[in-house]
Design an enzyme around this catalytic site. Structure first.
Site, mmCIF file in Angstrom:
data_model
loop_
_atom_site.group_PDB
_atom_site.id
_atom_site.type_symbol
_atom_site.label_atom_id
_atom_site.label_comp_id
_atom_site.label_asym_id
_atom_site.label_seq_id
_atom_site.Cartn_x
_atom_site.Cartn_y
_atom_site.Cartn_z
ATOM 1 N N ASP A 18 0.841 -1.198 0.000
ATOM 2 C CA ASP A 18 0.000 0.000 0.000
ATOM 3 C C ASP A 18 0.878 1.251 0.000
ATOM 4 O O ASP A 18 0.645 2.204 -0.754
ATOM 5 C CB ASP A 18 -0.889 0.034 1.250
ATOM 6 C CG ASP A 18 -2.090 -0.889 1.146
ATOM 7 O OD1 ASP A 18 -2.564 -1.126 0.031
ATOM 8 O OD2 ASP A 18 -2.554 -1.360 2.199
ATOM 9 N N LEU A 19 1.871 1.268 0.869
ATOM 10 C CA LEU A 19 2.726 2.438 1.032
ATOM 11 C C LEU A 19 3.639 2.629 -0.176
ATOM 12 O O LEU A 19 3.855 3.762 -0.635
ATOM 13 C CB LEU A 19 3.537 2.316 2.317
ATOM 14 C CG LEU A 19 2.704 2.125 3.588
ATOM 15 C CD1 LEU A 19 3.603 1.904 4.797
ATOM 16 C CD2 LEU A 19 1.787 3.314 3.821
#
Length: 422
Positions: free
Chosen positions: A191-192
């Protein structure tokens, strides 16, 4: 301003307006990065429900009191997870399934620079908020689409989350102990990663727009975003070798791993031959330097088991703090402890760098925010405001768009935006 005066620093993205249509972490972290550099981020949220991340917990922090102007926190309290990716944003609730709500969004977009969405492919078009839809209202728009697998290919229609992408990207295949099962990285890594790539793409498109006057669409998938981070593991695969799980060991460096101490653990990172020689000297182990199995890095990588056995016996003789004093402070060697998350956020170094700031939240009191690491000599950066309550800025944003009190009441009556005055 006189010729001798120095202009006051401004944030690099000052004057850039971002409309954030995303939910959860990937898009939220991307727009958080933009907010940190001075962009005004307007978070468009579903009425009453808001961003899914607002409800991700426990833990939840109970409100200290009623919010001002009729805005309330979620029934279960505020989510600290939501705070971590939503500082310095404003929140407006819009029902995008209503025609009047769509018109509000179009008005918002007409004055914006960037739109970010992370719907599954095809959903934005159904809602009337695709790039083609919004470019009709702003032909200089930079529009970023984030999805799990991108918009082409046989997997493009599949739903996806960080866990799935960690597995499918090869990351879990090389994470964990040798001979053990694959292990998920303990943070939402992909996600990051994807959020960072999205921000890089958006800023690149804004830079191009400055030169050409043209807007653009940036499209990326989480799986695509994760693959470049394989680096050394991809390098092994490219020449026919099969990377394997190695615990804390490294496939191309030794010793470069975690060792147990008398009371905990110590990371030892010998990134080159000189450091290894200095380590042997500091440990008073010339035999480890003279041993042909350990004379070079490539030899040590081949004989990791034997080297680990020798060093493990040494490091178990003292506490982590004692080794830090002797090796890090006394010999300037790259060794370090394993901090808990709380210790990582609050220690002399993070305090000295201002890594965690405190902001006053309208319902939760004082809340912390982890600052971003970029420090510029000639520009400002950093967070200035706490994460928003759901719909906290709906009325003020509408007023800024030119809606008068009567028009705002009509929007509330039609269900295009919630009526929180009741």
């Amino acid at each position: 301003m006189s010729a001798n005066e120095t202009p006051s620093p401004r944030a690099i993205l000052d004057g850039v307006t971002v409309v954030d249509l995303t939910t959860f972490v990937t898009g939220g972290f991307s727009t958080l990065m933009l907010a940190n550099q001075g962009a005004e981020v307007i978070k468009v949220e579903r009425p009453e429900m808001g961003d899914t991340l607002r409800h991700s917990g426990p833990p939840f922090v109970a409100p200290e009191g009623d919010a001002e102007s009729g805005v309330t926190a979620a029934a279960e309290g505020e989510s600290p997870y939501f705070w971590t990716v939503n500082s310095d944003k404003r929140s407006i609730e819009i029902n995008l399934q209503s025609e009047a709500g769509q018109e509000v969004l179009y008005d918002l977009v007409s004055e914006a620079d960037v739109v970010v969405e992370n719907y599954r492919p095809g959903t934005a078009g159904k809602l009337g908020v695709s790039y083609e839809d919004l470019a009709e209202h702003n032909d200089e728009l930079v529009y970023c689409s984030i999805s799990a697998f991108g918009e082409t290919g046989p997997w493009s229609d599949r739903p996806g989350y960080d866990l799935l992408v960690q597995g499918m990207s090869g990351i879990m295949d090389v994470t964990g102990e040798k001979g053990g099962p694959p292990v998920k990285v303990g943070i939402p890594l992909t996600d990051l990663i994807t959020g960072m790539w999205a921000s890089f793409g958006i800023v690149s498109a804004l830079y191009r727009r400055e030169r050409t006057g043209e807007g653009d669409r940036v499209e990326l998938g989480m799986l695509d975003a994760a693959l470049p981070w394989l680096t050394k593991q991809a390098g092994k695969a490219f020449v026919g070798e099969e990377p394997e799980r190695m615990g804390t060991r490294d496939p191309v460096l030794a010793p470069y791993q975690t060792y147990p101490t008398a009371d905990g653990y110590l990371n030892v990172a010998c990134g080159n031959q000189k450091i290894y020689e200095q380590l042997c000297e500091a440990l008073d182990r010339p035999d480890l330097l003279a041993d042909p199995r350990f004379e070079s890095n490539s030899a040590r990588v081949k004989h990791m088991d034997a080297l680990e056995a020798e060093l493990a016996e040494v490091f178990e003789q003292q506490t982590t703090e004692e080794w830090m004093e002797e090796l890090a402070e006394g010999h300037d060697l790259p060794v370090g402890p394993i901090h808990s998350v709380a210790e990582a956020l609050d220690n002399p170094q993070s305090r000295a760098r201002g890594a965690v700031q405190q902001f006053e939240h309208p319902t939760a009191g004082e809340v912390p925010v982890v600052e971003h690491p970029l420090n510029f000599a000639n520009a400002d950066s950093g967070f200035e405001h706490p994460p928003p309550l759901l719909g906290e800025h709906t009325d003020s944003i509408l007023a800024e768009l030119g809606y008068d009190d009567e028009a705002i009441e009509r929007l509330k009556s039609s269900g295009a935006v919630p009526n929180r005055d009741d």
